[in-house]
Design a protein around this motif. Sequence first.
Motif, PDB file in Angstrom:
ATOM      1  N   ARG A  51      25.115  19.184  18.263  1.00 11.83           N
ATOM      2  CA  ARG A  51      24.888  19.685  19.612  1.00 11.83           C
ATOM      3  C   ARG A  51      25.743  20.886  19.986  1.00 11.83           C
ATOM      4  NH1 ARG A  51      22.540  15.211  23.670  1.00 11.83           N
ATOM      5  NH2 ARG A  51      22.393  16.964  25.094  1.00 11.83           N
ATOM      6  N   ARG A  55      24.260  24.150  21.832  1.00 11.23           N
ATOM      7  CA  ARG A  55      24.739  24.613  23.138  1.00 11.23           C
ATOM      8  C   ARG A  55      25.223  26.057  23.080  1.00 11.23           C
ATOM      9  NH1 ARG A  55      27.746  19.116  23.935  1.00 11.23           N
ATOM     10  NH2 ARG A  55      25.842  17.921  24.272  1.00 11.23           N
ATOM     11  N   GLN A  56      25.930  26.365  22.000  1.00 13.23           N
ATOM     12  CA  GLN A  56      26.438  27.719  21.833  1.00 13.23           C
ATOM     13  C   GLN A  56      25.277  28.726  21.836  1.00 13.23           C
ATOM     14  OE1 GLN A  56      29.586  28.137  21.860  1.00 13.23           O
ATOM     15  NE2 GLN A  56      29.778  30.310  21.399  1.00 13.23           N
ATOM     16  N   LEU A  58      22.297  28.313  23.099  1.00 11.50           N
ATOM     17  CA  LEU A  58      21.626  28.353  24.410  1.00 11.50           C
ATOM     18  C   LEU A  58      22.459  29.138  25.421  1.00 11.50           C
ATOM     19  CD1 LEU A  58      20.193  24.712  24.672  1.00 11.50           C
ATOM     20  CD2 LEU A  58      18.986  26.830  24.069  1.00 11.50           C
ATOM     21  N   ILE A  59      23.780  28.959  25.351  1.00  9.03           N
ATOM     22  CA  ILE A  59      24.649  29.707  26.264  1.00  9.03           C
ATOM     23  C   ILE A  59      24.494  31.207  26.026  1.00  9.03           C
ATOM     24  CG2 ILE A  59      27.088  30.259  26.707  1.00  9.03           C
ATOM     25  CD1 ILE A  59      27.672  27.245  26.420  1.00  9.03           C
ATOM     26  N   ARG A  60      24.360  31.582  24.744  1.00  7.52           N
ATOM     27  CA  ARG A  60      24.196  33.003  24.429  1.00  7.52           C
ATOM     28  C   ARG A  60      22.857  33.542  24.920  1.00  7.52           C
ATOM     29  NH1 ARG A  60      27.456  34.575  20.149  1.00  7.52           N
ATOM     30  NH2 ARG A  60      26.342  36.531  20.000  1.00  7.52           N
ATOM     31  N   GLN A  62      21.286  32.447  27.382  1.00  6.31           N
ATOM     32  CA  GLN A  62      21.400  32.488  28.837  1.00  6.31           C
ATOM     33  C   GLN A  62      22.213  33.714  29.261  1.00  6.31           C
ATOM     34  OE1 GLN A  62      22.669  28.692  30.274  1.00  6.31           O
ATOM     35  NE2 GLN A  62      22.489  29.270  32.434  1.00  6.31           N
ATOM     36  N   ALA A  63      23.319  33.934  28.572  1.00  2.21           N
ATOM     37  CA  ALA A  63      24.158  35.096  28.887  1.00  2.21           C
ATOM     38  C   ALA A  63      23.363  36.378  28.688  1.00  2.21           C
ATOM     39  CB  ALA A  63      25.402  35.097  28.003  1.00  2.21           C
ATOM     40  N   SER A  69      18.970  27.837  32.670  1.00  2.00           N
ATOM     41  CA  SER A  69      18.901  26.384  32.632  1.00  2.00           C
ATOM     42  C   SER A  69      19.024  25.840  34.044  1.00  2.00           C
ATOM     43  CB  SER A  69      20.002  25.821  31.735  1.00  2.00           C
ATOM     44  OG  SER A  69      21.219  25.813  32.433  1.00  2.00           O
ATOM     45  N   ARG A  70      18.319  24.762  34.295  1.00  2.00           N
ATOM     46  CA  ARG A  70      18.420  24.053  35.559  1.00  2.00           C
ATOM     47  C   ARG A  70      19.066  22.728  35.243  1.00  2.00           C
ATOM     48  NH1 ARG A  70      15.926  25.806  40.173  1.00  2.00           N
ATOM     49  NH2 ARG A  70      17.498  24.254  40.724  1.00  2.00           N
TER      50      ARG A  70
END
Lengths: 238, 238, 238, 238
Positions: A51, A55-56, A58-60, A62-63, A69-70
């Motif tokens: 995970r 997450r890493q 997805l964070i990227r 998003q950035a 993300s909601r």
Amino acid sequence: MAELQLTPPRKERLADKLYGQILEQILNGAFKEGDRLPAENDICSAFSVSRPVVRQALIRLQADGLVYSRRGSGTFVRAVPPSAITRFVLPSNVAGYLKSFEVRFALEAAAASLAAERRSSQNLHNLDEANELLREKIMNGQSPSEADFNFHREVAVASGNDLFVSLFEHLRGEISGSMGVALNLTKLGSDERRIAVLREHQQIVEAIRARNGEHAALYMRYHLVRARERITDAQRDP
Amino acid sequence: MAELQLTPPRKERLADKLYGQILEQILNGAFKEGDRLPAENDICSAFSVSRPVVRQALIRLQADGLVYSRRGSGTFVRAVPPSAITRFVLPSNVAGYLKSFEVRFALEAAAASLAAERRSSQNLHNLDEANELLREKIMNGQSPSEADFNFHREVAVASGNDLFVSLFEHLRGEISGSMGVALNLTKLGSDERRIAVLREHQQIVEAIRARNGEHAALYMRYHLVRARERITDAQRDP
Amino acid sequence: MAELQLTPPRKERLADKLYGQILEQILNGAFKEGDRLPAENDICSAFSVSRPVVRQALIRLQADGLVYSRRGSGTFVRAVPPSAITRFVLPSNVAGYLKSFEVRFALEAAAASLAAERRSSQNLHNLDEANELLREKIMNGQSPSEADFNFHREVAVASGNDLFVSLFEHLRGEISGSMGVALNLTKLGSDERRIAVLREHQQIVEAIRARNGEHAALYMRYHLVRARERITDAQRDP
Amino acid sequence: MAELQLTPPRKERLADKLYGQILEQILNGAFKEGDRLPAENDICSAFSVSRPVVRQALIRLQADGLVYSRRGSGTFVRAVPPSAITRFVLPSNVAGYLKSFEVRFALEAAAASLAAERRSSQNLHNLDEANELLREKIMNGQSPSEADFNFHREVAVASGNDLFVSLFEHLRGEISGSMGVALNLTKLGSDERRIAVLREHQQIVEAIRARNGEHAALYMRYHLVRARERITDAQRDP
């Protein structure tokens, strides 16, 4: 709901790889604006990673403004980069270009602010010339990538601190690449988009001319955010 | 009033040279805090340069916090760097060190903010270790320069964007040099000063741990401004 | 694991109420640093509200630095405010004080930057006096709350823009309240903490004296972040 | 060279008065872009005030972007506000409007950033409606001043911190006044100018929608800088 087609990698830098694969599928239209990405657990399985790796990645994304993300409902595609982009760049390079913007926000805003404080008449003259050349290239439909690089380099020169120039040139590969993409998209785009690009450069020059460091930094940041969005988001025009 | 002792140069980069010569005379005590520098015209004659060159040098001294100007009354020495500085560094190198701070403010604040957003547990672990090593070096009176560089490099690594690391390493010469000076001055200084240096690093780590990007950037900027003032200003303690 | 004791409210502003109740239980020690808060669903049931209300409250606690969330694992208590705080303030007022810091970060950093640019000798004189009075109050163990308010008001005055003064006075209730708490905690705290508070004010004055707007804004932000953390976090000293 | 026609005042706040008189003469065309203002000494005599008063007024005119100074050569008019402005506002009020922008830069950028973090679906819905209403007013040539105020107020509401709303309303007089001027100038201006105003508001909404606090703050600052320049500078279009 769409399914992510994922190939487990053998190598390191798993989050980077995963980022690239998801980006590619957004670029090629497999995932569209508003589509929900699979749950983290499902991505873990499909990509054979833990995970934290997911997450890493997805964070990227998003950035980079590609997904949002909601809390409690998942991660959604925010904007599909223009399909035209694939004519100019491999999806696997896009990540690198976007990464260079993070550095440029910091570096070039500071350089623009110092340029406004310290620029000589000669610096201003060179900036005006670089800006004029860029305008000609864009209006004549010629490749403006080198002229654009040169304009931003002149801002760094005008800062009076040669470390800004040295770092900027150190990034030449990534910066030229992303400029090529952004400006080629501009060439394909509407007149309105072309005019926006020219206006943004002009605003930077005017703030440096007026010795207004705060505005110079603001206009530089605005320009870079817009340039970046011209790569990641076809819908927003100009 | 003191007189500037100036030697006309033969080479380019006149403003840089002039900056260096004035700085040197502030460093060696020929000009003291509150002393007025000669009028621009007099500096022009003494140094055989035109006014734009003089202004450029004065603006740089001002930007470096070494002098301040009052509209209509002239330019005054603001703070005399600690004389101890001359044990560790040639005055002609100080300008380069100060210049590196301008770049670091921009680059490392951005890296710290991204590190807070994206750091993995492993990144945090490495930061804690780098911080602990720095603490030991400083408390034991050993040279902390390499440990300090490593700490700041770990922040860049934790940003998840390797361009920050690459640029930071590109600046290794200037950064290590200025760290050496600042930390050697710390070693000579009071306990209070040593504690301040350690507290500043700790605050950066805690903000990254708490995933607070705004605070991480703020604490990094604060640390760099203080570090820079520890070089240029002996009076302010810690 | 601890259980949240929640009383369903009848009135509006549910998120605010929920924020207050959770805060209170962190303040009175029912939840300790590192404790996990109940899942969002459980808080929904216990407090008889919908998820958006719970999320709003959690986002506020997070913004206030009291909890942090880990994607996928939940929300954890980050730091327990000093129990001494309850001698000076009702937990239900803490939220208001913390809220005032968000406004002050923006407003006072801008005012400090303008003050550095525009302050007259008279402004500087008044700032020095206000700072000196604050120092005496703190060193003598007297209530420094009014002297602190006056110091920050003088910064607003020195900005040369009376709207900053007018807005600052509009916030007098919240600001004085939060200053009272922070400074009373300082009085109870270590010598080191007292010295930190004085040093922070001194740094602001020096940057305004040196006409360095960027530093003045930075030192003001640093001071406000530290002041806020002195309210929310007993462990970090100074 | 033009001569300043100055009337010595009897009252306090001399710098403010002097600012107003010089501004008025720039507005009514007595001083044109590029004209040099009289020397500080001459202004002192003509206005019967001391040099600090004159400097204060010049610094304010410079901060407002109306003049710029070149070290050693004097102070020059930078841009003449559009003469049309005098249809909507007394020159003596312009100073107050410009002053309100300094506060708004700080306050509204912070509110926009928090709005992006915390906005509820309802907040977003209200923002979209306020934006739509503003668009209709501008496209139909109706007075958009109240709709504009309402849009910016909704951003403050979405910040989730009611102190932002309270302060914003405290400034209602100055803000509404300056909006009236800016938007009336927009109505008179080109289509391009109208479209720019609408695009700027749209960018703020999109950043808040995408929960991108950094972009929301940037777009808000950009909008306010542009709005301010639409008041002080007729030449720059849009």
